[in-house]
Design an enzyme around this catalytic site. Structure first.
Site, mmCIF file in Angstrom:
data_model
loop_
_atom_site.group_PDB
_atom_site.id
_atom_site.type_symbol
_atom_site.label_atom_id
_atom_site.label_comp_id
_atom_site.label_asym_id
_atom_site.label_seq_id
_atom_site.Cartn_x
_atom_site.Cartn_y
_atom_site.Cartn_z
ATOM 1 N N ASP A 201 0.847 -1.202 0.000
ATOM 2 C CA ASP A 201 0.000 0.000 0.000
ATOM 3 C C ASP A 201 0.880 1.248 0.000
ATOM 4 O OD1 ASP A 201 -2.512 1.279 -0.018
ATOM 5 O OD2 ASP A 201 -2.501 1.510 2.161
ATOM 6 N N ASP A 218 4.271 2.662 7.451
ATOM 7 C CA ASP A 218 3.052 1.871 7.606
ATOM 8 C C ASP A 218 3.036 0.593 6.756
ATOM 9 O OD1 ASP A 218 0.611 0.960 8.350
ATOM 10 O OD2 ASP A 218 -0.542 2.585 7.439
#
Length: 322
Positions: A201, A218
């Site tokens: 992502d 992340d």
């Protein structure tokens, strides 16, 4: 306990108690950060820099999957690769408080990449290549990407849900079927026999320019996939996306060769991501934070635009190549 109920219990005192359970002392300053799938807060620490507290959505990942995410980040950090790894307390990075997992990490300040900046796209390609080179062993516990399954499951969620207007369902089903057929055909042309670990992502908001160096943030969606998954999200609708792609790949190949056959998968991943996003909103609609943040989701206009976006995917199919 449901995710909504658990998150609703994340009042300031609970957040502070969780952070202090690691041995830190908070100064009572808490700032919520932009995150919906999980809950993320900047928490002030007495006589020290703030930390970032991430509370994982219950039921999404198990301990082994989160542990593998943390191990990957710590290994990358140990090799000098610019990522933000979790903080370790008495040999642990994952903690539990009030039936919810959480982790702490250092605060990183900086700016996100500029869209269409070719120099920065080259640098992003370098960073992703460096990360992929270091993550050479497939994950044991994380998921493996399956675009067709993702399309099928997301479409089923939408078609059996209450948000897609009834008048659009037949047309929506027809469009999904076309994209599914086109995706299957493309996957038959090229799908690797061996998937590799990827970030999963790596959009602009998960990259930060700090001290003149990009950091990848992340790793919540890290998975076994294909390299192009971490590259195509940086392409924007400009007059010359091929130049953008060329810069990204040139930077990437500083560290690893890139198999250009993967470019044929961009349309598949783009279609799957668009459908999955709508299904994600629908699945999370019981969470009050989603209702507040995405009030337009329940409108007919949203679904008309969503359907038109899927039609545009079909029209643009096959346009991306070097």
């Amino acid at each position: 306990m449901s995710a909504t109920h658990t998150f609703s219990g994340l009042i300031p005192d609970v957040i502070l108690d969780a952070v202090e359970s690691t041995g830190l002392w908070c100064d009572s300053r808490i700032y919520p950060l932009n995150s919906y799938e999980n809950r993320v807060y900047q928490v002030g620490i007495e006589d020290s820099s703030p930390v970032i507290a991430k509370f994982y959505r219950p039921g999404r990942w198990n301990d082994a999957q989160i542990g593998e995410e943390h191990e990957t980040l710590l290994a990358l950090q140990a090799q000098g690769i610019p990522v933000v790894a979790p903080l370790t307390f008495e040999g642990k990075t994952l903690f539990h408080h009030n039936d919810i997992h959480f982790t702490l990490s250092p605060k990183l300040t900086g700016q996100h990449p500029e869209a269409d900046n070719l120099d920065q796209l080259y640098q992003l390609g370098e960073l992703i290549g460096q990360v992929h080179q270091a993550m050479s062993t497939p994950f044991k516990h994380r998921i493996s990407v399956s675009p067709l399954d993702q399309i099928e499951q997301a479409a089923a969620c939408i078609l059996t849900g209450d948000h897609l207007p009834q008048k659009l369902k037949a047309e929506y089903q027809k469009q999904i079927s076309r994209l599914h057929e086109m995706s299957a055909a493309q996957l038959n042309i090229y799908w690797p026999t061996q998937l590799r670990p990827v970030h999963g992502d790596s959009h602009r908001s998960n990259l930060m320019l700090h001290n003149d160096q990009f950091h990848l943030l992340d790793f919540d969606d890290c998975q076994n996939g294909v390299a192009v998954q971490d590259l195509w999200l940086h392409l924007t609708q400009t007059e010359n996306p091929r130049q953008q792609l060329s810069e990204i790949i040139e930077g990437y190949e500083t560290y690893l060769p890139f198999d250009t056959r993967e470019l044929g998968l961009i349309d598949v991943f783009k279609s799957a991501r668009i459908i999955h996003y709508a299904a994600w909103l629908q699945e999370r609609w019981h969470d009050p934070a989603f209702v507040k943040a995405f009030p337009w989701f329940a409108s007919d206009e949203y679904w008309i635009n969503h359907l038109n976006e899927l039609k545009s995917c079909e029209l643009e199919w096959g346009n991306m190549s070097l």
